[in-house]
Write a protein that holds these residues in place. Structure first.
Motif, PDB file in Angstrom:
ATOM      1  N   ILE A  24      39.820  37.368  39.583  1.00  0.00           N
ATOM      2  CA  ILE A  24      40.177  36.468  38.482  1.00  0.00           C
ATOM      3  C   ILE A  24      41.697  36.261  38.492  1.00  0.00           C
ATOM      4  O   ILE A  24      42.412  37.061  39.075  1.00  0.00           O
ATOM      5  CB  ILE A  24      39.732  37.088  37.113  1.00  0.00           C
ATOM      6  CG1 ILE A  24      39.591  36.050  36.015  1.00  0.00           C
ATOM      7  CG2 ILE A  24      40.695  38.179  36.652  1.00  0.00           C
ATOM      8  CD1 ILE A  24      38.282  35.322  36.031  1.00  0.00           C
ATOM      9  N   TYR A  25      42.139  35.175  37.878  1.00  0.00           N
ATOM     10  CA  TYR A  25      43.575  35.005  37.617  1.00  0.00           C
ATOM     11  C   TYR A  25      43.859  35.681  36.291  1.00  0.00           C
ATOM     12  O   TYR A  25      43.504  35.170  35.237  1.00  0.00           O
ATOM     13  CB  TYR A  25      43.948  33.521  37.510  1.00  0.00           C
ATOM     14  CG  TYR A  25      43.967  32.752  38.812  1.00  0.00           C
ATOM     15  CD1 TYR A  25      43.698  33.360  40.027  1.00  0.00           C
ATOM     16  CD2 TYR A  25      44.286  31.398  38.814  1.00  0.00           C
ATOM     17  CE1 TYR A  25      43.734  32.643  41.211  1.00  0.00           C
ATOM     18  CE2 TYR A  25      44.325  30.670  40.001  1.00  0.00           C
ATOM     19  CZ  TYR A  25      44.046  31.292  41.195  1.00  0.00           C
ATOM     20  OH  TYR A  25      44.079  30.575  42.360  1.00  0.00           O
ATOM     21  N   GLY A  26      44.517  36.830  36.347  1.00  0.00           N
ATOM     22  CA  GLY A  26      44.791  37.560  35.122  1.00  0.00           C
ATOM     23  C   GLY A  26      45.944  36.950  34.343  1.00  0.00           C
ATOM     24  O   GLY A  26      45.805  36.553  33.187  1.00  0.00           O
TER      25      GLY A  26
ATOM     26  N   ASN B 284      40.950  41.513  41.427  1.00  0.00           N
ATOM     27  CA  ASN B 284      40.164  41.591  40.183  1.00  0.00           C
ATOM     28  C   ASN B 284      39.246  40.385  40.031  1.00  0.00           C
ATOM     29  O   ASN B 284      38.647  40.173  38.986  1.00  0.00           O
ATOM     30  CB  ASN B 284      41.089  41.761  38.961  1.00  0.00           C
ATOM     31  CG  ASN B 284      42.161  40.671  38.907  1.00  0.00           C
ATOM     32  OD1 ASN B 284      42.073  39.678  39.616  1.00  0.00           O
ATOM     33  ND2 ASN B 284      43.157  40.858  38.049  1.00  0.00           N
TER      34      ASN B 284
ATOM     35  N   ASP C   9      44.571  38.622  44.029  1.00  0.00           N
ATOM     36  CA  ASP C   9      43.635  37.799  44.791  1.00  0.00           C
ATOM     37  C   ASP C   9      44.058  36.327  44.775  1.00  0.00           C
ATOM     38  O   ASP C   9      43.878  35.607  45.755  1.00  0.00           O
ATOM     39  CB  ASP C   9      42.197  37.959  44.288  1.00  0.00           C
ATOM     40  CG  ASP C   9      42.087  38.006  42.780  1.00  0.00           C
ATOM     41  OD1 ASP C   9      42.938  38.635  42.128  1.00  0.00           O
ATOM     42  OD2 ASP C   9      41.145  37.396  42.231  1.00  0.00           O
ATOM     43  N   GLY C  10      44.653  35.885  43.678  1.00  0.00           N
ATOM     44  CA  GLY C  10      45.141  34.508  43.640  1.00  0.00           C
ATOM     45  C   GLY C  10      46.414  34.380  44.460  1.00  0.00           C
ATOM     46  O   GLY C  10      46.571  33.471  45.267  1.00  0.00           O
TER      47      GLY C  10
ATOM     48  N   PHE D  18      45.441  43.594  45.081  1.00  0.00           N
ATOM     49  CA  PHE D  18      44.706  43.982  43.881  1.00  0.00           C
ATOM     50  C   PHE D  18      43.699  42.871  43.585  1.00  0.00           C
ATOM     51  O   PHE D  18      44.064  41.812  43.093  1.00  0.00           O
ATOM     52  CB  PHE D  18      45.654  44.110  42.683  1.00  0.00           C
ATOM     53  CG  PHE D  18      46.638  45.256  42.754  1.00  0.00           C
ATOM     54  CD1 PHE D  18      47.107  45.755  43.953  1.00  0.00           C
ATOM     55  CD2 PHE D  18      47.110  45.832  41.569  1.00  0.00           C
ATOM     56  CE1 PHE D  18      48.035  46.799  43.989  1.00  0.00           C
ATOM     57  CE2 PHE D  18      48.029  46.880  41.595  1.00  0.00           C
ATOM     58  CZ  PHE D  18      48.492  47.362  42.805  1.00  0.00           C
TER      59      PHE D  18
HETATM   60 MG   LIG Z   1      43.639  38.446  40.201  1.00  0.00          MG
END
Ligand SMILES: [Mg+2]
Ligand SMILES: Cc1ncc(C[n+]2csc(CCOP(=O)(O)OP(=O)(O)O)c2C)c(N)n1
Ligand code: SF4
Lengths: 345, 620
Positions: A134-136, A132, A104-105, A130
């Motif tokens: 958030i920045y994983g 989520n 997403d980022g 993908f």
């Molecule tokens: Mg992400």
């Protein structure tokens, strides 16, 4: 260029195992990425495309490690730019099956510009986003899909920026194929991949993916057996849009020209919206994409929102190349001479 | 009475007018007929960044300078012998470059009080004797043109617009240039508008006849054809030569070419040109930004094409991260930077050489990239072939640094024989390159060619060679992700050694030192070749001794560069920047290089450089 004609039509008898590379998978235990990888490895043999003719290009992020774990050709590139690289590859090598894996980022922050232009061009690419929320990889900052007010390391008092709805964005960017699925629903994931893989042009598939380390439970409402039936709206082309326990709710057209959710019992069955993924006008698909609550994801439609035919960019370019070459290849000598030469004895 | 003809060995003409006056076109046409006549020539277009700056203002002035001669010349010339000024702004903006005694052909119709005020003339320079040391020809170019076109069914505005053709006709008469080329050009341009075509042809001839009949011009000039090497010539600009060189490289390598680009002055013409040549297997792609342009080029290279991206300095800044990726991936890629004035948006239409250190160092980490630079417009052709040779042979991004002057300047080009162009074929990997202890084989994407240190180019679609590459550090050989400290140290050095090793495949630096005993060396790179060469000739004509060398390869330098530099007592490095090559030479070779630097957006003047060289000789 390699000749793949020999393999066309024959069953390559590939199995999931054939797509598993020898690299140790390095995602956190419990990460949703595992399920997507396993589904992909199980799905790829179905395409009956030789491994050498498939390429996975990714950006940067946890999700972008994906190509290392497959036995196809692959490139782990730079943050946000995978669609650009995949475009150059697909356009110059229309014989290949080119996939993009992004987060997403990666897709919506740093690479947002590339994503929208790739979609409008309709390059022959399958993009797996993908999400989520958030920045994983950078350990848990909020992302462009995080809900408003999200408390993370970089937003201790809550995030201030309104999130993107990736599918609304894609539909606004003239996408020809837009779908959503969920990491934990393998059957649905495979159905959506199948539809995406056979689409001519860019297919954008948003996958709700749990990051159990930095954003655990972000998708519980659509995954939890107790809530999911009422929270998810399955879209099936040609079928009335009905969801909830025992079909309690459905989608109808509202008076403003959009769509709304009502109790099924309160409307005439004929008034229930029949999902048409092939509608030329993206307005209804867009209205459906707006049903999901940006904060909670309640009422999230899943499935193929839109799948319409439009010639792909690479196809159009190949046509131009063929047209330009119709009279045979250019003559370099003639070209560089131009029209105005003189001779010195 | 037939007019007298005076022989000249060379002439510099500058056409100057408003952006809307068609000065570039006029200059181009005069250049074409001069080329067909057989003179050697060199041109310098100088136009504003604005498409249409307000009419009649100084920023709106557009000029075109042409130097032509009966012998070989190297520059567009320092000072015009003739200035054609279509309005007060053109006169004001250009007069400072015109030496006393030169001819001024001035369109008096535009010297209205309104136009004069616009550019700050309190009184008309035509009336106040301020031009008395020039040879002024006041001519009502606009009214004469309108008068000549009375019979045509066109508006006054359209008639007025043909005044550049009147001027061109007059100059063609003055220097005895043929009109056929321009007539052909007009026929093509206005073929669908017969009335406009006829009017322009009439204006052209009216200008010629005016020269013949007016008392104002008592002499005509003649510049004999130059004794150039025998062969077939055409006139060419740097951007066009570069485009043709790239097409030739694609043909010579047998590889398709893919250009990913985003429009930017002064590089856009390469995109425009290449997009016309799909019949040579060239794919062009106008991306959403410069990052996407280079990304697509990298993708195409990965797939087995020659990936190419064209831009100018601001675009290079955006591409930096992707160039680093290509360094890490070790894939062929050609990055063309047509330099312009900087920093930031800078001077989009002016020339400069200030991106050398950006090309050299403008990336994170140790990310060496070979750099080459053409020296003249026609040399762009050969430089393009060389860039592709290095990129494909060594599997590396390559910078080609052109600049605004080379891009738009023109000169005669002795056409190469296509059959003699270098063979640029390279092999794709097709089989496993590693045998395990148990006798099984596999493909390892980072096993290097022992001679070039290049890794295999294994393109998708090749069975058995499926592999993954990326920007993360790779283990030597296998290419698997590796965080091992020793491996990283080794890989950084290997990538550097590969680039350094390119020096084994390039010629030594040549020195032009006619007497063999000069104390002073003047060394440059890129488009300063012409002015430095012309200045060296002037020095030698005055009896001075100077050696000249010019670098095509800036990274790596030719093997003998250090020896050449240390051979001379003094080393001068003229550059259109604040000393970027000088910094590299000092750092690499511990030589006390003396910079001579200008960043005026214009090429050096040979006279100025001559003085600089003579000063250094005097002190040596
Ligand atoms: Mg992400
Ligand atoms: C140019 C650049 N800026 C920043 C980073 C740091 N970075 C790496 S991944 C990432 C965000 C990843 O988030 P997402 O795309 O959502 O992927 P996820 O890890 O969640 O799968 C960032 C900011 C980088 N690698 N490159
Ligand atoms: S940080 Fe989150 S997204 Fe990344 S691997 Fe771990 S669980 Fe998965």
């Amino acid at each position: 260029m390699p000749d793949t004609s020999a393999t066309v039509g024959t069953d390559l008898k590939l199995t999931a195992k054939d797509f598993k590379s020898d690299q140790e998978v390095r995602w956190c235990p419990g990460c949703g990425d595992y399920a997507i990888l396993a589904a992909m490895q199980a799905f790829l043999p179905e395409l009956n495309i030789p491994r050498e003719d498939m390429v996975f290009v990714s950006g940067i992020g946890c999700s972008s490690r994906f190509p290392y774990y497959l036995t196809t050709y692959g490139m782990h590139s730079i943050h946000g730019r995978a669609p650009t690289i995949a475009t150059g590859l697909a356009v110059s090598r229309p014989d290949l099956s080119v996939w993009v894996v992004t987060g997403d980022g990666d897709a919506l922050s740093i690479g947002g510009n590339h994503l929208i232009h790739t979609l409008r061009r309709n390059v022959n690419l399958k993009i797996l986003l993908f999400n989520n929320r958030i920045y994983g990889l950078t350990k848990g900052q909020y992302s462009p899909t995080s809900e408003l007010g999200k408390i993370t390391k970089s937003t201790p008092m809550g995030s201030l920026d309104y999130p993107f709805n990736p599918l609304s964005l894609a539909l606004g960017a003239e996408a020809t194929f837009v779908a959503r699925t969920i990491d934990s629903d393998r059957k649905h994931l495979l159905d959506v991949m199948r539809a995406a893989a056979t689409h001519e042009g860019t297919a954008l598939v948003e996958i709700y993916q749990n990051c159990n380390i930095f954003n655990d439970g972000a998708f519980d409402i659509v995954k939890n057996p107790a809530t999911k039936e009422n929270a998810l709206i399955p879209l099936v082309h040609g079928e009335p849009i009905i969801f909830g326990t025992d079909g309690s709710h459905c989608v109808i057209r509202d008076k403003q020209g959009g769509v709304e959710i009502v109790e099924t019992a309160l409307v005439d069955h004929d008034d229930i919206l029949i999902h048409n993924a092939h509608a030329e006008d993206p307005a209804t698909a867009f209205a459906l994409s707006r049903l999901s609550d940006p904060q909670t994801l309640n009422n999230s439609p899943i499935g193929v929102f839109r799948s319409v035919e439009r010639p792909s960019y690479d196809h159009l370019m190949s046509d131009q190349m063929a047209k330009a070459n119709a009279k045979g290849p250019g003559d370099l000598s003639e070209l560089i001479r131009g029209k105005d030469t003189w001779t010195v004895e | 009475m037939p007019k007298k003809t005076v022989q000249l060995d060379r002439v510099i003409i500058r056409f100057a007018g408003d952006s809307g006056d068609g000065m570039q076109l006029t200059g181009d046409q005069f250049t074409s007929s001069t080329a067909s006549f057989g003179n050697d020539l060199s041109t310098l277009p100088d136009f504003p960044a604005e498409i249409r700056a307000p009419a009649g203002t100084l920023p709106g002035v557009s000029a075109f300078q042409l130097h032509f001669a009966d012998h070989d010349i190297l520059t567009p010339g320092d000072a015009p012998n003739v200035l054609v000024a279509m309005n007060p702004a053109a006169l004001k903006a250009n007069l400072k470059d015109v030496p006393r005694g030169a001819d001024l052909i001035i369109n008096t119709d535009e010297f209205t009080s309104r136009n004069l005020t616009k550019v700050g003339y309190e009184q008309s320079p035509l009336d106040d004797n301020s031009l008395e040391s020039y040879n002024v020809h006041p001519i009502g170019l606009t009214s004469l043109t309108i008068g000549a076109l009375k019979e045509f069914d066109i508006s006054k505005k359209e008639a007025e617009r043909a005044k550049n053709m009147f001027a061109l006709g007059l100059l063609s008469w003055l220097y005895d240039r043929q009109l056929e080329g321009t007539e052909r050009f007009l026929n093509e341009k206005f073929g669908k508008k017969p009335e406009i075509l006829a009017a322009n042809l009439k204006a052209l001839h009216a200008g010629w006849n005016y020269g013949e009949t007016t008392e104002d011009f008592s002499v005509r000039y003649e510049v004999k054809p130059a004794k150039l090497n025998s062969g077939t010539y055409r006139n060419i600009s740097g951007n066009l030569a570069l485009s043709y060189g790239l097409i030739a490289a694609s043909r010579q390598s047998g590889l398709p070419m893919f250009l990913g680009s985003y429009p930017i002055t002064p590089a856009s013409d390469i995109l425009h040109e290449l997009s016309k040549h799909k019949d040579f297997g060239i794919r062009t792609y106008q991306a959403e930004d410069e990052i996407a342009g280079i990304g697509a080029a990298i993708g195409a290279s990965y797939g087995g094409a020659i990936g190419l991206t064209t831009t100018s300095g601001p675009g290079v800044a955006l591409k930096s991260e992707a160039i680093g990726l290509a360094v890490a991936l070790e894939l062929p890629l050609v990055v063309i930077d047509v330099q312009r004035g900087g920093p930031s948006t800078g001077l989009p239409t002016k020339t400069e050489q200030a991106d050398l250190l950006q090309a050299m160092f403008g990336r994170n980490g140790e990310a060496p990239v070979p750099i080459i630079a053409p020296r003249s417009p026609s040399d762009c052709f050969d430089a393009a072939l060389e860039a592709v040779r290095i990129a494909t042979k060594y599997r590396t991004p390559v910078f080609l640094l052109s600049d605004g002057y080379l891009a738009n300047g023109q000169e005669p080009w002795l056409l190469p024989n296509v059959e003699d162009l270098p063979d640029l074929h390279v092999e794709f990997a097709s089989e496993h390159n590693y045998t395990n202890e148990d006798g099984t084989t596999e493909f390892r994407p980072f096993i290097r060619d022992p001679e070039t240190l290049a890794r295999p180019w294994a393109i998708p679609g090749t069975p058995g060679l499926e592999h993954r590459i990326g920007g993360l550090e790779k283990a030597d050989g296998t290419g698997h992700i590796s965080y091992d400290p020793d491996n990283h140290d080794r890989m950084v050095r290997l990538r550097q050694a590969k680039i350094d090793g390119i020096a084994n495949s390039i010629p030594n630096l040549e020195v032009d030192d006619p007497t063999g005993d000069a104390d002073v060396l003047v060394i440059g790179w890129g488009s300063t070749y012409g002015p430095i060469g012309a200045a060296s000739r002037l020095v030698r004509k005055n009896g001075g001794k100077v050696a000249q060398a010019h670098l095509r390869h800036l990274n790596p330098f030719p093997h003998n560069t250090g020896d050449v530099l240390h051979h001379y007592k003094r080393v001068i490095v003229p550059e259109m920047n604040l000393g970027q090559l000088a910094l590299l030479l000092r750092g690499r070779f511990l030589v006390d290089a003396i910079g001579y630097n200008q960043v005026r957006g214009m090429p050096f003047k040979a006279e100025e450089l001559k003085d600089v060289i003579e000063d250094v000789i005097a002190s040596a």
